[in-house]
Design an enzyme around this catalytic site. Structure first.
Site, mmCIF file in Angstrom:
data_model
loop_
_atom_site.group_PDB
_atom_site.id
_atom_site.type_symbol
_atom_site.label_atom_id
_atom_site.label_comp_id
_atom_site.label_asym_id
_atom_site.label_seq_id
_atom_site.Cartn_x
_atom_site.Cartn_y
_atom_site.Cartn_z
ATOM 1 N N GLY A 36 29.452 28.482 10.358
ATOM 2 C CA GLY A 36 30.478 28.418 9.326
ATOM 3 C C GLY A 36 30.135 27.536 8.148
ATOM 4 O O GLY A 36 29.046 26.961 8.068
ATOM 5 N N ASN A 95 35.890 21.101 17.167
ATOM 6 C CA ASN A 95 34.426 21.113 17.162
ATOM 7 C C ASN A 95 33.901 19.904 17.921
ATOM 8 O O ASN A 95 34.367 18.776 17.712
ATOM 9 C CB ASN A 95 33.902 21.065 15.721
ATOM 10 C CG ASN A 95 34.151 22.348 14.972
ATOM 11 O OD1 ASN A 95 33.355 23.262 15.011
ATOM 12 N ND2 ASN A 95 35.285 22.412 14.287
ATOM 13 N N HIS A 126 32.305 34.512 11.414
ATOM 14 C CA HIS A 126 32.019 33.210 12.007
ATOM 15 C C HIS A 126 31.607 33.430 13.450
ATOM 16 O O HIS A 126 32.308 34.109 14.210
ATOM 17 C CB HIS A 126 33.242 32.302 11.932
ATOM 18 C CG HIS A 126 32.959 30.899 12.369
ATOM 19 N ND1 HIS A 126 33.866 30.127 13.027
ATOM 20 C CD2 HIS A 126 31.839 30.134 12.246
ATOM 21 C CE1 HIS A 126 33.342 28.948 13.293
ATOM 22 N NE2 HIS A 126 32.105 28.928 12.832
ATOM 23 N N ASP A 127 30.481 32.869 13.848
ATOM 24 C CA ASP A 127 29.942 33.160 15.175
ATOM 25 C C ASP A 127 30.919 32.823 16.296
ATOM 26 O O ASP A 127 30.995 33.546 17.295
ATOM 27 C CB ASP A 127 28.585 32.487 15.391
ATOM 28 C CG ASP A 127 28.550 31.004 15.045
ATOM 29 O OD1 ASP A 127 29.627 30.400 14.844
ATOM 30 O OD2 ASP A 127 27.440 30.451 14.963
ATOM 31 N N THR A 128 31.690 31.759 16.138
ATOM 32 C CA THR A 128 32.657 31.435 17.185
ATOM 33 C C THR A 128 33.760 32.477 17.255
ATOM 34 O O THR A 128 34.220 32.836 18.350
ATOM 35 C CB THR A 128 33.264 30.042 16.961
ATOM 36 O OG1 THR A 128 32.220 29.089 16.817
ATOM 37 C CG2 THR A 128 34.139 29.637 18.133
ATOM 38 N N ALA A 168 22.466 27.896 13.691
ATOM 39 C CA ALA A 168 21.943 26.847 12.819
ATOM 40 C C ALA A 168 20.496 26.483 13.116
ATOM 41 O O ALA A 168 19.884 25.737 12.353
ATOM 42 C CB ALA A 168 22.818 25.600 12.940
ATOM 43 N N THR A 169 19.928 27.006 14.200
ATOM 44 C CA THR A 169 18.523 26.728 14.500
ATOM 45 C C THR A 169 17.694 27.997 14.669
ATOM 46 O O THR A 169 16.473 27.951 14.508
ATOM 47 C CB THR A 169 18.384 25.870 15.770
ATOM 48 O OG1 THR A 169 19.063 26.514 16.862
ATOM 49 C CG2 THR A 169 18.983 24.484 15.564
ATOM 50 N N GLY A 206 25.281 30.474 24.997
ATOM 51 C CA GLY A 206 24.051 30.066 25.680
ATOM 52 C C GLY A 206 24.267 28.986 26.713
ATOM 53 O O GLY A 206 23.607 28.958 27.759
#
Length: 475
Positions: free
Chosen positions: A81, A299, A239-241, A13-14, A409
């Protein structure tokens, strides 16, 4: 032995990055080749993602591969997502996708529940009620009479939209679709009754496919422009997760994980959805995983608070590296005030530092004075929130949780890892930090037949990356 090369396009998202992974003779290696920003655009009071800028960044990544003379076997894309783009009947992309941080969905769930009760929505989807979920975005877009929705034949979730731009083919990958709040986790199809409230039908989605499905190949025009072969694009766990959980370095079931980044997501991997009165009351979610698994998780607003504070400090002329951030937190670690990272006040404030000040003031706590005290407040607050969520998760898990794997990260944040171990009272295993890209590449490798299942993937990952374990300490 032939060396296989996979390109993982991992967009958060960034920021986004592209990573080349290689597998040869059972050995896995990876290298980041490009990093690029992903900034929201505010236009006339609405917030959007610059999908065309992201597409150009992917093209630049392909050019780098050409310059490095790397012959790719395939490409995979994962993103955050819920967000999506609108597609017209002729295949045109109808403007920029709206961002989940656009405040147009504030209050949308409550309005939606006037049509279908909240518990019925949860029982149909198993998804945590969050106002920015795709269902509520579509509901609000219909109420706004939003022109792109009116003209749309289909929607494509962000990774599928980028894959469409690369290949010209449209699919709906299951793990990313599962974040929407209109997919049934048992049937793995759209719940028509929910979409009907937004005036839509399940035809708004292309066919749902599982991770590992080939979307197509790079278009003729794109391959010619870049000077590259028509490389296959694989629908990984979009989805990244979901991609990150693939890379949890556990060789057996029964682990808990914390995917730590802008968002923190804590959960377990289970064979079947957990949809109960308790999971509803505690607002846990059931999202899709690879190989027909379910990611039962919650989340948690993660490093978003720190990222926003850093941006504000940098604008004021105080730029801090992460090494400095850790030193600052250590120096002020006994600062007593705590905030709830999941308070809606922290979702997208105009000034995060002031939002933390206001929260401490409202709760009668000491207000941070120095930047170091703000960092310590954030770290301690996250550790406390992790304990709260793990306690809830332990009550509902079908097995005893004895270890927490921190990936992403945030796994490199040794201080926060230790604070988390202290708070939860069980060991924390940190790493790998590039879990999302690793999982992305592993699904590509499975699509090529190089690994058999997720356990073989995890065995290879455990042997390829250095991990660090943090044990609880009394302070």
């Amino acid at each position: 032995m032939k060396t296989h090369y996979f390109l993982a396009i991992d967009i958060g998202a960034t920021s986004g990055r592209t990573i080349i992974a290689s597998i040869v003779d059972g050995k896995f290696a990876m290298e980041e080749i490009y990093r690029f920003p992903n900034n929201m655009l505010e236009l006339q009071g609405k917030y959007y993602w610059n999908i065309f800028g992201l597409y150009e960044s992917i093209k630049e990544s392909l050019r780098i591969c050409v310059r490095k003379q790397i012959t790719l076997d395939s490409i995979g894309i994962d993103t955050w997502g819920v967000d999506f783009g609108y597609i017209a009947a002729d295949g045109s992309i109808l403007g920029l996708p709206r961002s989940y941080r656009d405040p147009y969905t504030v209050g949308a769930p409550e309005d939606f529940f006037q049509h279908i009760p909240k518990k019925d929505v949860y029982n149909s989807t198993g998804i945590q009620i969050m106002e920015f979920n795709s269902l509520f975005q579509l509901f609000r877009a219909r109420q706004e009479d939003f022109a792109p929705l009116k003209a749309a034949k289909e929607i494509l979730f962000t990774p599928d939209l980028l894959a469409y731009m690369l290949t010209g083919n449209k699919v709906c990958e299951y793990t990313i679709a599962s974040t929407s709040q209109f997919i049934n986790p048992v049937t793995k199809q759209a719940e028509a009754s929910l979409l009907n409230v937004a005036g839509l039908s399940s035809a708004i989605l292309p066919p749902i496919v599982v991770p590992g499905t080939k979307v197509g190949e790079l278009t003729d025009a794109l391959a010619k422009e870049i000077g590259i072969a028509k490389i296959p694009v694989i629908a990984v766990a979009g989805h990244d997760t979901a991609s990150a959980i693939v890379a949890v370095p556990s060789t057996e079931p029964g682990f808990a994980y914390l995917s730590s980044g802008t968002w923190s997501l804590m959960g377990i991997e289970v064979e079947y959805p957990i949809i109960t009165s308790e999971s509803f009351d505690k607002n846990f979610t059931n999202e899709g995983g690879i190989e027909n698994t379910t990611r039962f998780l919650k989340n948690i607003t993660g490093m978003w608070l720190l990222e926003q504070c850093r941006k504000e400090w940098e604008r004021e002329g105080r730029a801090y590296s992460y090494t400095q951030i850790t030193e600052m937190a250590t120096s002020a670690i006994r600062f007593p005030s705590l905030v709830n990272p999941d308070d809606p006040a922290f979702a997208n404030p105009t000034n995060m530092v002031k939002a933390i000040q206001t929260s401490c003031e409202k709760t009668g706590q000491q207000i941070p004075v120095s930047d170091a005290e703000y960092v310590a407040c954030i770290f301690n607050s996250l550790a406390k929130r992790y304990k709260e969520v793990l306690d809830m998760l332990s009550d509902m898990a079908p097995f005893r949780i004895e270890k927490l794997h921190v990936i992403g990260g945030g796994s490199k944040n040794r201080l926060l890892n230790q604070l988390t171990a202290n708070a939860i009272g069980i060991p924390v295993v940190a790493g790998p930090s590039e879990a999302t890209a690793i999982g992305n590449c592993m699904v590509q490798a499975k699509a090529m037949g190089l690994v058999e299942d997720r356990w073989e993937m995890r065995k290879l990952i455990t042997a390829s990356f250095e991990l660090e374990t943090f044990y609880p300490e009394k302070i």
